[in-house]
Design an enzyme around this catalytic site. Structure first.
Site, PDB file in Angstrom:
ATOM      1  CE  LYS A  16      -1.820  -1.523   3.813  1.00 57.53           C
ATOM      2  NZ  LYS A  16      -1.311  -2.899   3.860  1.00 57.53           N
ATOM      3  CG  ASN A  38       0.657  -3.164  14.018  1.00 57.94           C
ATOM      4  OD1 ASN A  38       0.721  -1.963  13.771  1.00 57.94           O
ATOM      5  ND2 ASN A  38      -0.497  -3.790  14.183  1.00 57.94           N
ATOM      6  CG  HIS A  41       3.005   1.318   5.221  1.00 54.67           C
ATOM      7  ND1 HIS A  41       2.021   2.245   5.389  1.00 54.67           N
ATOM      8  CD2 HIS A  41       2.438   0.132   5.521  1.00 54.67           C
ATOM      9  CE1 HIS A  41       0.913   1.647   5.789  1.00 54.67           C
ATOM     10  NE2 HIS A  41       1.141   0.369   5.884  1.00 54.67           N
ATOM     11  CD  GLN A 227      -1.785  -3.290  10.850  1.00 51.92           C
ATOM     12  OE1 GLN A 227      -2.686  -2.534  11.144  1.00 51.92           O
ATOM     13  NE2 GLN A 227      -0.530  -3.003  11.122  1.00 51.92           N
ATOM     14  CB  THR A 242      -4.142  -6.215  13.730  1.00 52.15           C
ATOM     15  OG1 THR A 242      -3.301  -5.375  14.545  1.00 52.15           O
ATOM     16  CG2 THR A 242      -5.083  -5.367  12.885  1.00 52.15           C
ATOM     17  CB  THR A 304       8.629  -9.334  12.700  1.00 50.58           C
ATOM     18  OG1 THR A 304       7.945  -9.863  11.556  1.00 50.58           O
ATOM     19  CG2 THR A 304       7.642  -8.591  13.577  1.00 50.58           C
TER      20      THR A 304
HETATM   21  P1  IMP Z   1      -0.431  -7.449  16.015  1.00 51.53           P
HETATM   22  O1  IMP Z   1      -0.997  -6.420  15.108  1.00 51.53           O
HETATM   23  O2  IMP Z   1       1.033  -7.245  16.321  1.00 51.53           O
HETATM   24  O3  IMP Z   1      -1.263  -7.634  17.236  1.00 51.53           O
HETATM   25  O4  IMP Z   1      -0.489  -8.851  15.239  1.00 51.53           O
HETATM   26  C1  IMP Z   1      -1.734  -9.496  14.951  1.00 51.53           C
HETATM   27  C2  IMP Z   1      -1.664 -10.207  13.602  1.00 51.53           C
HETATM   28  O5  IMP Z   1      -1.584  -9.232  12.579  1.00 51.53           O
HETATM   29  C3  IMP Z   1      -0.434 -11.099  13.420  1.00 51.53           C
HETATM   30  O6  IMP Z   1      -0.790 -12.199  12.598  1.00 51.53           O
HETATM   31  C4  IMP Z   1       0.535 -10.211  12.668  1.00 51.53           C
HETATM   32  O7  IMP Z   1       1.475 -10.951  11.927  1.00 51.53           O
HETATM   33  C5  IMP Z   1      -0.428  -9.458  11.779  1.00 51.53           C
HETATM   34  N1  IMP Z   1       0.085  -8.149  11.381  1.00 51.53           N
HETATM   35  C6  IMP Z   1       0.132  -7.024  12.123  1.00 51.53           C
HETATM   36  N2  IMP Z   1       0.643  -6.007  11.410  1.00 51.53           N
HETATM   37  C7  IMP Z   1       0.893  -6.489  10.188  1.00 51.53           C
HETATM   38  C8  IMP Z   1       1.385  -5.886   8.988  1.00 51.53           C
HETATM   39  O8  IMP Z   1       1.686  -4.693   8.899  1.00 51.53           O
HETATM   40  N3  IMP Z   1       1.483  -6.716   7.916  1.00 51.53           N
HETATM   41  C9  IMP Z   1       1.111  -8.014   7.963  1.00 51.53           C
HETATM   42  N4  IMP Z   1       0.642  -8.605   9.050  1.00 51.53           N
HETATM   43  C10 IMP Z   1       0.524  -7.849  10.160  1.00 51.53           C
END
Ligand code: IMP
Length: 428
Positions: A16, A38, A41, A227, A242, A304
């Site tokens: 995006k 999290n 971009h 996300q 998320t 990550t």
């Molecule tokens: P959280 O957002 O860290 O709580 O993660 C919850 C879920 O969302 C997990 O499966 C993460 O891998 C996924 N996730 C969170 N942020 C991203 C992103 O920016 N891209 C892809 N997956 C995400």
């Protein structure tokens, strides 16, 4: 002038940032309205690659105002690092960025909670979060008693409230397995966050008032989703989601701008599918082809570094999210990756317990049981990275785009054939 939104249609990482960066020259304001550190971009400008977490992708275009709305959860340490990295690379940041004083703040106890939950959850049940404290911060926002908004960091009772919350967190978390509460020291946390607050002070203000003034004055506003729609806390593959509304439905709640100002929604999807972390993924490939897609698409997390799970395009899922997010057009990304495959599959329906279904099931147990029904499309096996117009694309690639549009029910307006700004084809 009404607003436009860029929304991910899969499980995030749809590129995006590239689309937002391309569009920003036509906008006065770019807004992030949910998610936090999290998000990752990636924007490629010339030979430079920028990785943004909180800062809107509009920052790379001079003259654009960048707003972080109330729906975002801000980790001040990460944000300050991001700002410094951009300044070091001669990207100006000052009066061109506004952080909502209503945005919630991620504290060390949120990260302790995220890690403890992650370590205590069995494999199949593990959400596999980014460990950035996102879910716990949103939980405290809804819980209210232990939450801090950015504006609270400047109030006279900040020190006293940190002490009170640290006490409460230690009591609450002491019964949790793997919760490293001993690292939580109220005085140290207060001093650290007081320092962050002072450095962020020039950016913090009432973004809701700013955005309402902006839309009412006819400014052109672009909303940048983080996300993807399938990670939306209400409409995604719950509980493997998320903590925020990452589909199009989150724009108004997270920014304070009512839906009546939104005129256009661009849905961004990869030409295949990826997912990071746990949860059902019907078209996942566990074979050589999946590994090939991962290597060709450099499918490793921006935040990550985790390898992404890869699979075929799922038209059932994207038709659902295209409708949910109210998209007008699709931007289909990473077409260059598919150029290397002799045969491509697209999921057109699911088989659920012997029944052919076309809807996206609401419960993960059903989603875990579905078997994708595929249509096979011949690959075009030709380099597309230099294509500038639709006519430059091989007939097979054009046929693929047309079939995706037909299955999703929306036109493909943009096709991306590489990471660079120039590697973008406007189809209309
Ligand atoms: P959280 O957002 O860290 O709580 O993660 C919850 C879920 O969302 C997990 O499966 C993460 O891998 C996924 N996730 C969170 N942020 C991203 C992103 O920016 N891209 C892809 N997956 C995400």
């Amino acid at each position: 002038m009404p607003a436009t939104c860029v929304i991910g249609l899969q499980w995030g990482d749809e590129a995006k940032g590239k689309i937002v960066d391309l569009l920003t020259a036509q906008f006065d304001v770019v807004v992030r309205y949910q998610g936090g550190a999290n998000a990752g971009h990636t924007v490629v400008v010339g030979d430079q690659t920028y990785k943004l977490h909180h800062v809107p992708s509009g920052i790379l275009n001079p003259g654009v105002m960048n707003v972080v709305g109330p729906g975002v959860v801000v980790n001040p340490a990460t944000l300050l690092k991001e700002i410094q990295t951009l300044l070091d690379r001669q990207i100006p940041i000052g009066s061109n960025m506004l952080l909502s004083d209503r945005a919630h703040v991620v504290f060390p106890w949120h990260i302790v909670e995220d890690q403890a939950l992650n370590e205590s959850t069995a494999d199949g049940e593990n959400i596999g979060t980014t460990l950035r404290g996102i879910g716990p911060c949103y939980r405290d926002k809804v819980g209210r008693s232990h939450a801090f908004r950015l504006g609270d960091l400047y109030r006279a009772d900040f020190r006293e409230k940190v002490a009170r919350v640290v006490d409460a967190k230690k009591t609450l978390l002491s019964g949790w397995k793997n919760a490293r509460v001993e690292s939580l020291d109220a005085a140290a946390i207060h001093a650290e966050y007081h320092g962050y607050a002072e450095r962020l002070r020039p950016f913090v203000g009432d973004s809701t008032a700013y955005l309402l003034d902006a839309v009412e004055a006819g400014k052109r506003v672009l909303f940048e989703g983080a996300q993807g729609s399938l990670l939306d806390v209400d409409h995604g593959t719950y509980p493997f989601v998320t903590g925020s509304n990452s589909s199009g439905v989150g724009v108004s709640a997270g920014s304070g701008v009512p839906g009546r100002w939104i005129q256009k929604v661009i849905g961004v999807a990869k030409a295949y599918t990826t997912r990071v972390g746990g949860g059902p993924f019907p078209t996942e490939l566990h074979d050589e082809t999946g590994m090939r897609i991962r290597e060709l698409g450099r499918e490793y997390g921006t935040t990550t570094g985790r390898p992404r799970r890869c699979g075929w395009f799922d038209a059932v899922a994207v038709r659902y999210t295209a409708r949910l997010s109210g998209i007008d057009v699709i931007s289909l990304m990473m077409m260059d990756v598919l150029s290397h495959l002799p045969e491509i599959k697209v999921c057109v329906a699911y088989d659920l317990d012997g029944q052919r279904i076309h809807h996206f099931p609401s419960h993960v147990d059903d989603l875990r049981r579905v078997v994708p029904i595929y249509e096979t499309i011949p690959g075009w096996c030709q380099d597309v990275t230099g294509a500038k117009t639709a006519a430059d694309l091989p007939a097979g690639a054009r046929a693929y785009l047309a079939r995706i549009a037909e299955l999703v029910g929306r036109p493909v307006a943009i096709a991306s054939v590489g990471p660079g700004r120039a590697q973008t084809i406007m189809m209309e």
